[in-house]
Design a protein around this motif. Structure first.
Motif, PDB file in Angstrom:
ATOM      1  N   ALA A  42      43.982   9.139  51.702  1.00  0.00           N
ATOM      2  CA  ALA A  42      44.328   9.878  52.917  1.00  0.00           C
ATOM      3  C   ALA A  42      45.715  10.515  52.796  1.00  0.00           C
ATOM      4  O   ALA A  42      46.349  10.806  53.803  1.00  0.00           O
ATOM      5  CB  ALA A  42      44.271   8.961  54.135  1.00  0.00           C
ATOM      6  N   ASP A  48      41.025   8.610  59.963  1.00  0.00           N
ATOM      7  CA  ASP A  48      40.635   9.132  61.267  1.00  0.00           C
ATOM      8  C   ASP A  48      39.840   8.087  62.047  1.00  0.00           C
ATOM      9  O   ASP A  48      38.954   7.425  61.493  1.00  0.00           O
ATOM     10  CB  ASP A  48      39.781  10.397  61.109  1.00  0.00           C
ATOM     11  N   THR A  51      35.824   6.806  61.821  1.00  0.00           N
ATOM     12  CA  THR A  51      35.211   7.189  60.547  1.00  0.00           C
ATOM     13  C   THR A  51      34.505   5.985  59.934  1.00  0.00           C
ATOM     14  O   THR A  51      35.089   4.924  59.788  1.00  0.00           O
ATOM     15  CB  THR A  51      36.284   7.696  59.560  1.00  0.00           C
ATOM     16  N   TRP A  55      37.340   3.321  58.823  1.00  0.00           N
ATOM     17  CA  TRP A  55      38.120   2.952  59.999  1.00  0.00           C
ATOM     18  C   TRP A  55      37.695   1.578  60.518  1.00  0.00           C
ATOM     19  O   TRP A  55      38.543   0.754  60.877  1.00  0.00           O
ATOM     20  CB  TRP A  55      37.960   4.011  61.096  1.00  0.00           C
TER      21      TRP A  55
END
Length: 151
Positions: A42, A48, A51, A55
């Motif tokens: 990233a 994000d 995700t 995530w």
């Protein structure tokens, strides 16, 4: 010698739990908040929100690692963390190659087995689990999780 090592077992397990929980929580914090170098892939930033699966894995790492670090709900948190690392290994890393050294899966494999060990050993010493168990039972002394394992 064995008696001396057995008497230290709850404390060593407690220290092991603290180190593993801290490393896991920091890994999740890096992915969620972009701190300490940020998430892998990233560009040093955060993943994000929402995700899949990154995530959600980062949330498990941050929350589960924090709970294991504190020794609060250690067995359940460790079971979920172990499962998430098994998922990471088999669904993300193993596609590249069979062996962890070839597919970059050493970290998920080690975390998976470390957390699985904590599922069976419990929090050891220094954990909030033991403090809360003692407080609710009203009995001073060792809790079941602080007793040395015997074979």
């Amino acid at each position: 010698m064995s008696a001396r090592l057995n008497s230290a077992q709850p404390y060593v397990i407690g220290l092991f739990r603290v180190v593993v929980g801290l490393l896991f929580a920091v890994h999740g914090a890096a992915s969620l908040f972009g701190v300490l170098g940020g998430a892998a892939g990233a560009d040093g930033g955060a993943i994000d929100a929402g995700t899949w699966p990154g995530w959600y894995a980062a949330v498990i790492q941050f929350v589960g690692g924090g709970l294991v670090l504190l020794g609060l709900g250690t067995r359940v948190a460790a079971l979920i963390a172990s499962g998430s690392m098994a998922y990471a290994y088999f669904n993300v890393h193993q596609e590249a190659a069979l062996w962890p050294v070839q597919n970059g899966g050493e970290l998920p494999a080690m975390f998976c087995w470390a957390f699985l060990l904590l599922v069976f050993t419990g929090s050891g010493a220094f954990g909030l689990d033991g403090l809360l168990t003692r407080r609710t039972s009203g009995e001073p002394g060792r809790t079941a999780e602080q007793e040395p394992a015997t074979v």
